[in-house]
Design a protein around this motif. Structure first.
Motif, PDB file in Angstrom:
ATOM      1  N   SER A 102       0.734  -1.178  -0.035  1.00  0.00           N
ATOM      2  CA  SER A 102       0.089   0.049   0.145  1.00  0.00           C
ATOM      3  C   SER A 102       0.917   1.044  -0.011  1.00  0.00           C
ATOM      4  O   SER A 102       2.301   1.114   0.129  1.00  0.00           O
ATOM      5  CB  SER A 102      -1.050  -0.040   1.155  1.00  0.00           C
ATOM      6  N   SER A 105      -1.643   7.878  -0.346  1.00  0.00           N
ATOM      7  CA  SER A 105      -1.810   8.493  -1.477  1.00  0.00           C
ATOM      8  C   SER A 105      -1.306  10.072  -1.482  1.00  0.00           C
ATOM      9  O   SER A 105      -0.882  10.598  -2.438  1.00  0.00           O
ATOM     10  CB  SER A 105      -3.172   8.721  -2.006  1.00  0.00           C
ATOM     11  N   THR A 106      -1.219  10.792  -0.394  1.00  0.00           N
ATOM     12  CA  THR A 106      -0.500  11.919  -0.204  1.00  0.00           C
ATOM     13  C   THR A 106       0.835  12.058   0.006  1.00  0.00           C
ATOM     14  O   THR A 106       1.562  12.907  -0.028  1.00  0.00           O
ATOM     15  CB  THR A 106      -1.146  12.692   1.274  1.00  0.00           C
ATOM     16  N   TYR A 120       5.488   8.396  -3.891  1.00  0.00           N
ATOM     17  CA  TYR A 120       4.735   7.292  -3.262  1.00  0.00           C
ATOM     18  C   TYR A 120       5.668   6.415  -2.519  1.00  0.00           C
ATOM     19  O   TYR A 120       6.631   6.096  -2.857  1.00  0.00           O
ATOM     20  CB  TYR A 120       4.002   6.538  -4.246  1.00  0.00           C
ATOM     21  N   TYR A 146      -3.918   3.204   7.171  1.00  0.00           N
ATOM     22  CA  TYR A 146      -3.165   4.381   7.735  1.00  0.00           C
ATOM     23  C   TYR A 146      -2.130   3.898   8.944  1.00  0.00           C
ATOM     24  O   TYR A 146      -1.064   3.946   9.013  1.00  0.00           O
ATOM     25  CB  TYR A 146      -4.041   5.442   8.047  1.00  0.00           C
ATOM     26  N   PRO A 181      -3.789   2.220  -2.702  1.00  0.00           N
ATOM     27  CA  PRO A 181      -3.528   3.325  -2.013  1.00  0.00           C
ATOM     28  C   PRO A 181      -4.436   3.702  -0.682  1.00  0.00           C
ATOM     29  O   PRO A 181      -5.452   3.159  -0.716  1.00  0.00           O
ATOM     30  CB  PRO A 181      -4.139   4.533  -3.227  1.00  0.00           C
ATOM     31  N   GLU A 183      -5.990   6.275   1.811  1.00  0.00           N
ATOM     32  CA  GLU A 183      -6.263   7.646   1.766  1.00  0.00           C
ATOM     33  C   GLU A 183      -6.013   8.474   3.007  1.00  0.00           C
ATOM     34  O   GLU A 183      -6.248   7.831   3.986  1.00  0.00           O
ATOM     35  CB  GLU A 183      -8.038   8.062   1.141  1.00  0.00           C
TER      36      GLU A 183
END
Ligand SMILES: OCN(O)CCCc1ccccc1
Ligand code: NI
Length: 183
Positions: A102, A105-106, A120, A146, A181, A183
């Protein structure tokens, strides 16, 4: 209290060294250190305190970022699904991980890096972390999304690895193989 002046920046050797395990049970000073690290994160996320002491908001902190080569990590954050994580981790270790990857994405940042580094950062999508808490009790955490990203970022610091070490230099925004990704 820990403030930004205590956080070492790129170029400091402790950011590229492998940190030493700490003795369990923790001595009083290591116990106080992990409590201070957790307090820094809470302070950095409090608008008034962060403003007053000019703290950059952080969701995690590893002892090498304080120039201390100890395998101590603090994390304090709420994931996008509203799940709270607040841990002082002693000698944390990734004992298993998914094949699936994974990436945030930021992209990622770091309190020890005073510049934006784009791209990434490929991570394991899911990790199982074993650690001890500051009282010496064993912990086993199964993480995804996350939280998995944050814990890997912090454990990397214990092994002298910075987030940008993982970025594809030729194509920073190439989607990593077999990756989803976050988020
Ligand atoms: O090592 C802690 N740190 O420098 C603070 C930022 C932590 C962090 C930022 C983005 C994605 C994962 C973790
Ligand atoms: Ni960092």
């Amino acid at each position: 209290m820990i403030t930004m002046k205590d956080i070492v920046r790129e170029g400091h050797p402790s950011l590229t060294e492998v940190a030493d395990e700490v003795d369990i049970p923790l001595n009083e000073s290591d116990k106080q250190l992990i409590e201070d690290m957790l307090m820094f994160l809470k302070n950095s996320q409090d608008e008034e305190i962060a403003e007053k002491y000019q703290l950059r908001a952080g969701v995690g902190l590893a002892a090498p970022q304080l120039g201390l080569n100890k395998r101590l990590v603090a994390v304090h954050f709420e994931d996008p699904n509203g799940k709270h994580y607040s841990y002082g981790l002693v000698n944390p270790k990734i004992i298993s991980h998914s094949v699936e990857k994974s990436y945030l994405s930021t992209g990622e940042g770091c309190l020890s890096v005073d510049r934006p580094v784009e791209g990434y950062v490929p991570r394991h999508a899911r990790v199982t972390v074993k650690a001890f808490d500051k009282e010496g009790n064993p912990l086993k955490l199964r993480l995804k999304g996350y939280a998995a990203v944050v814990f890997q970022h912090e454990i990397d610091h214990l092994n002298g690895i910075m987030f940008y070490d993982h970025i594809n230099q030729e194509q920073p925004f190439a989607v990593p193989e077999n990756a989803t990704p976050v988020e």
